[in-house]
Design an enzyme around this catalytic site. Structure first.
Site, mmCIF file in Angstrom:
data_model
loop_
_atom_site.group_PDB
_atom_site.id
_atom_site.type_symbol
_atom_site.label_atom_id
_atom_site.label_comp_id
_atom_site.label_asym_id
_atom_site.label_seq_id
_atom_site.Cartn_x
_atom_site.Cartn_y
_atom_site.Cartn_z
ATOM 1 N N PRO A 201 10.025 -54.530 -27.047
ATOM 2 C CA PRO A 201 9.820 -53.158 -27.476
ATOM 3 C C PRO A 201 9.074 -52.331 -26.450
ATOM 4 O O PRO A 201 8.171 -52.805 -25.780
ATOM 5 C CB PRO A 201 8.985 -53.300 -28.742
ATOM 6 C CG PRO A 201 9.009 -54.738 -29.080
ATOM 7 C CD PRO A 201 9.209 -55.454 -27.809
ATOM 8 N N GLU A 202 9.472 -51.091 -26.383
ATOM 9 C CA GLU A 202 8.785 -50.112 -25.543
ATOM 10 C C GLU A 202 8.049 -49.161 -26.487
ATOM 11 O O GLU A 202 7.969 -49.419 -27.681
ATOM 12 C CB GLU A 202 9.815 -49.384 -24.674
ATOM 13 C CG GLU A 202 10.725 -50.358 -23.920
ATOM 14 C CD GLU A 202 11.746 -49.680 -23.029
ATOM 15 O OE1 GLU A 202 11.532 -48.515 -22.655
ATOM 16 O OE2 GLU A 202 12.765 -50.315 -22.715
#
Length: 282
Positions: free
Chosen positions: A2-3
DNA sequence: CGGACAACCTGGCGGC
DNA sequence: TGCCGCCAGGTTGTCC
């Protein structure tokens, strides 16, 4: 995995369920305790002691870290590539439990669970946020991240622009997907030298980073592989990518602006996707 | 400072 | 269907 948009979505999903709850402890599967050394910054018993009977006062995001502010401790979770956080009634089984690493029982009869197939994820605990996280750059969605601030940061940086966008000490929260998306919105080639941008390009890039990240949040994150929201559902951001894709399964990705086939190259050892017309090399 | 590369781990998928 | 090799959203440390 995830960013910033994915982590922000997880934080927003956790917040209403966790605020006001009290954590009863931190339970690691016995077989994993030995192998989990790298996952924790303290011994498993120490994590358990630090969170036991601690009310959760706030749930926040800093860069790609999820922060649980407890009354007398802070827990920072980094999902890395395959980490997931979710809340279920005690004893209820979920698919993600296949890679369950930590269970945090809650006083209200539910559990916060951390699962992580690839085991890159990290769970840090400390008395306060001080020195818990590495040095991180500005939050790109904060008011303090202005065009001027970005211009000042880019000055005298001779490296490749995309590599710099991925550097968490330069700007926090951007990863491989949203770096590519930002550069396409800005119309800038990923291999441009960081200090070669004109004032206009810097302004474009600044707006593009914010647009890409805000769009990602709007679509509740990108579920390309492992990412899931707190309720287990996928995000929809992957359905709106401008250039990012897997060239093996999606062989005819085209630029949404000019319909030119998207080109995939490697920049700083990362798969990089761009439009050769909208993002000309310089 | 910057670039290349290995490491950390494991699953999934394309290709044969 | 089965197996192999490659790739993966992240980060850190080392070497040149």
């Amino acid at each position: 995995m995830p960013e910033l948009p994915e982590v922000e979505t997880v934080v927003r999903g956790l917040r209403p369920s966790l605020i006001g709850q009290t954590i009863r402890g931190a339970v690691l599967p016995a077989v994993l305790e030995q192998r989990s050394r790298r996952m924790l910054n303290v011994a498993a018993e120490e994590l358990n002691a630090a969170v036991s009977d601690q009310p959760i006062l706030a749930v926040e995001r800093r860069a790609k870290y999820i922060l649980l502010h407890l009354q007398e401790a802070v827990v920072a979770v980094h999902l890395k590539m395959t980490g997931r956080l979710y809340i279920l009634p005690t004893g209820e089984v979920a698919d993600s439990d296949r890679y369950l690493r930590i269970t945090f029982p809650l006083a209200g009869g539910q559990e916060l669970r951390f699962s992580d197939a690839r085991r890159f994820g990290r769970v840090y605990v400390g008395a306060s946020i001080d020195r818990l996280l590495p040095i991180l750059g500005p939050e790109p969605l904060d008011d303090a991240f202005t065009v001027e601030a970005l211009r000042a940061q880019l000055a005298n940086r001779h490296g490749v622009l995309k590599a710099l966008l991925l550097d968490q000490s330069f700007v926090a929260g951007i990863g491989n997907i949203y770096a590519d998306e930002s550069l396409h919105i800005a119309g800038i080639h990923p291999k441009r030298a960081a200090d070669s941008l004109s004032d206009g390009e810097i302004e474009q890039l600044h707006g593009a980073i914010r647009q890409a990240l805000n769009d990602g949040i709007k679509w509740q994150g990108a579920s390309i592989r492992w990412y899931r929201q707190v309720d287990g559902t996928k995000g929809q951001s992957q359905d709106h990518f401008r250039v990012y894709h897997d060239p093996r399964s999606e062989k005819d990705k085209r630029c949404p602006v000019c319909d030119t086939p998207i080109v995939t190259i490697r920049v700083g050892q990362r798969g990089t996707h761009f439009c050769p017309i909208c993002q000309p090399a310089l």
